[in-house]
Design an enzyme around this catalytic site. Structure first.
Site, short mmCIF file in Angstrom:
data_model
loop_
_atom_site.label_atom_id
_atom_site.label_comp_id
_atom_site.label_asym_id
_atom_site.label_seq_id
_atom_site.Cartn_x
_atom_site.Cartn_y
_atom_site.Cartn_z
N LYS A 45 0.84 -1.20 0.00
CA LYS A 45 0.00 0.00 0.00
C LYS A 45 0.87 1.25 0.00
O LYS A 45 2.06 1.18 0.33
CB LYS A 45 -0.91 -0.01 1.24
N TYR A 275 14.54 31.88 5.66
CA TYR A 275 13.26 32.57 5.86
C TYR A 275 13.01 32.93 7.31
O TYR A 275 13.33 32.16 8.21
CB TYR A 275 12.11 31.66 5.41
C1 LIG Z 1 -0.27 -2.09 6.82
C2 LIG Z 1 -0.94 -3.32 7.27
C3 LIG Z 1 -0.19 -4.45 7.63
C4 LIG Z 1 1.31 -4.48 7.70
O1 LIG Z 1 1.77 -3.81 8.81
P1 LIG Z 1 3.32 -3.68 9.15
O2 LIG Z 1 3.35 -3.09 10.50
O3 LIG Z 1 3.88 -2.78 8.12
O4 LIG Z 1 3.87 -5.05 9.06
C5 LIG Z 1 -0.88 -5.60 7.94
N1 LIG Z 1 -2.23 -5.62 7.93
C6 LIG Z 1 -2.98 -4.55 7.61
C7 LIG Z 1 -4.46 -4.65 7.63
C8 LIG Z 1 -2.36 -3.36 7.28
O5 LIG Z 1 -3.10 -2.29 6.98
#
Ligand SMILES: *Cc1c(COP(=O)(O)O)cnc(C)c1O
Length: 377
Positions: A45, A275
């Site tokens: 993702k 700035y």
């Molecule tokens: C992002 C996510 C993971 C993975 O989590 P990590 O901490 O990066 O291993 C697993 N399950 C779901 C539903 C997620 O959204």
């Protein structure tokens, strides 16, 4: 696979380097922790945590990973259009994307009763879909995270809805742990696990067939080997970070964000830098201007306090971080125009950098802007 392009003006000197050998070694490290029959779902993702969706998916496909998961339908569509043909789960599908879910053969996570109903309706209306096998879906059960997911008392209704229609096939049921990385919450984590098992079994009973169960994220893979069940969902660990000190030592550095010195200047007492004249100069100071700013993902909150790695030393940021340029105090550092400045990487770890910013590595990685060129080495 076709590349999903990032903006990368040739003159822009900031690069986000991704070490694919280290990435594969981390994959092997986590695989080693799994039973041979445990399926591995890799989370890609948010552009594979900022590393670049198509390239990371390509590497994972080459490595034989059969399941990838994204948050939104659009991310999955991009992957399909880039040529990825493997199984793809979509974790937060919205009804207006259901047509694309079907068209691109994606596997949605259904997380509430209305969503199940809407997806069923979409399937029923889809002429092309009438004669095919039941559509593969995944059901999410909320066991205490209070994010998306069916509440335990909705499971029976959900199962009956699906069983009576015979248009959907639940390939897996899963839940997400709220604090798998923190020992102080282990009792809660264990309770989430037990609740999940209970409700996933109930789901199976009502559906009348067995399905895969999964609850582990990276932290749970590391800390709770007996939570593996049928599958695990690996994310941040693969990208090189673990909050567990012992695990972190064994992981390889995958991500390096670096830039170059554009110019070096001497500034005299009484002058100011940047700035708002926020960079106060009390004694003669040598400053280095770096081709990197908040538009690249260097948080502006590091103004006048953050430190970046340069030639074996830490150089403090002086003045406000600008959109495209940041000034470093390099009075005591031997350096010249063109030298590399490391934001995080082998020398200044992603974990330490995130601590300095006051956030977590996930946010640091996903905040690296799309104009920063990703380089795979
Ligand atoms: C992002 C996510 C993971 C993975 O989590 P990590 O901490 O990066 O291993 C697993 N399950 C779901 C539903 C997620 O959204």
């Amino acid at each position: 696979m076709k590349d999903i392009p990032y903006l990368s003006p040739k003159t822009h000197k900031t690069t986000f380097e991704i070490n694919l050998k280290a990435f594969k070694e981390n994959l092997a490290f986590y695989r080693n922790k799994l039973k041979p029959e445990t399926k591995l779902i890799v989370m890609v993702k948010a552009f594979a945590y900022g590393l670049g969706l198509s390239k990371i998916a390509e590497v994972l496909a080459d490595e034989g990973i059969e399941y990838l998961a994204v948050a939104y339908t659009d991310e999955a569509v991009m992957l399909r259009e880039a040529g990825y043909e493997g199984k793809l789960m979509v974790f937060n599908p919205e009804p207006d994307c259901f047509d694309n879910i079907i068209r691109y053969k994606l596997e949605p996570e259904l997380y509430s009763l209305p969503i199940i109903e809407e997806f069923l309706n979409t399937i029923k209306k889809n002429a092309a879909y009438q004669l095919l096998e039941p559509f593969p879906v995944h059901l999410k059960i909320d066991t205490g995270m209070n994010r998306l997911g069916l509440k335990p008392d909705e499971i029976e209704v959900a199962a009956n809805l699906i069983a009576n229609n015979n248009r959907l096939k639940v390939h897996s049921a899963f839940s997400h742990l709220a604090a798998a990385d923190e020992g102080e919450h282990d009792a809660f984590t264990l309770q989430q696990f037990n609740d999940f098992l209970k409700h996933a079994n109930l789901l199976e009973t009502h559906l009348g067939y067995s399905l895969d169960k999964h609850i582990s994220n990276s932290a749970a893979i590391e800390r709770f080997p007996n939570f593996q069940l049928d599958a695990v969902r690996l994310g941040i660990g693969l990208y090189g970070y673990s909050p567990q000190v012992e695990i972190q030592k064994q992981l390889k550095t995958v991500c390096t964000l670096k830039s170059r010195i554009a110019q070096i200047k001497e500034v005299l007492p009484g002058e100011t830098v940047g700035y708002g004249r926020k960079g106060i100069v009390e004694s003669q100071t040598k400053i280095a201007l770096v081709f990197l700013g908040y538009a690249d993902g260097l948080p502006r909150s590091l103004s006048n306090k953050g430190k970046l790695y340069l030639n074996g030393k830490m150089a403090k940021i002086i003045g406000n971080v600008c959109m495209d340029i940041t000034m470093l105090d390099v009075t005591h550092i031997n350096c010249k125009v063109g030298d590399y400045v490391e934001v995080f990487g082998e020398n200044l770890s992603l974990g330490r950098f995130a601590d300095m910013v006051g956030t977590i590595p996930y946010e640091v990685l996903t905040d690296i802007s799309s104009r920063v060129r990703r380089i795979y080495v």
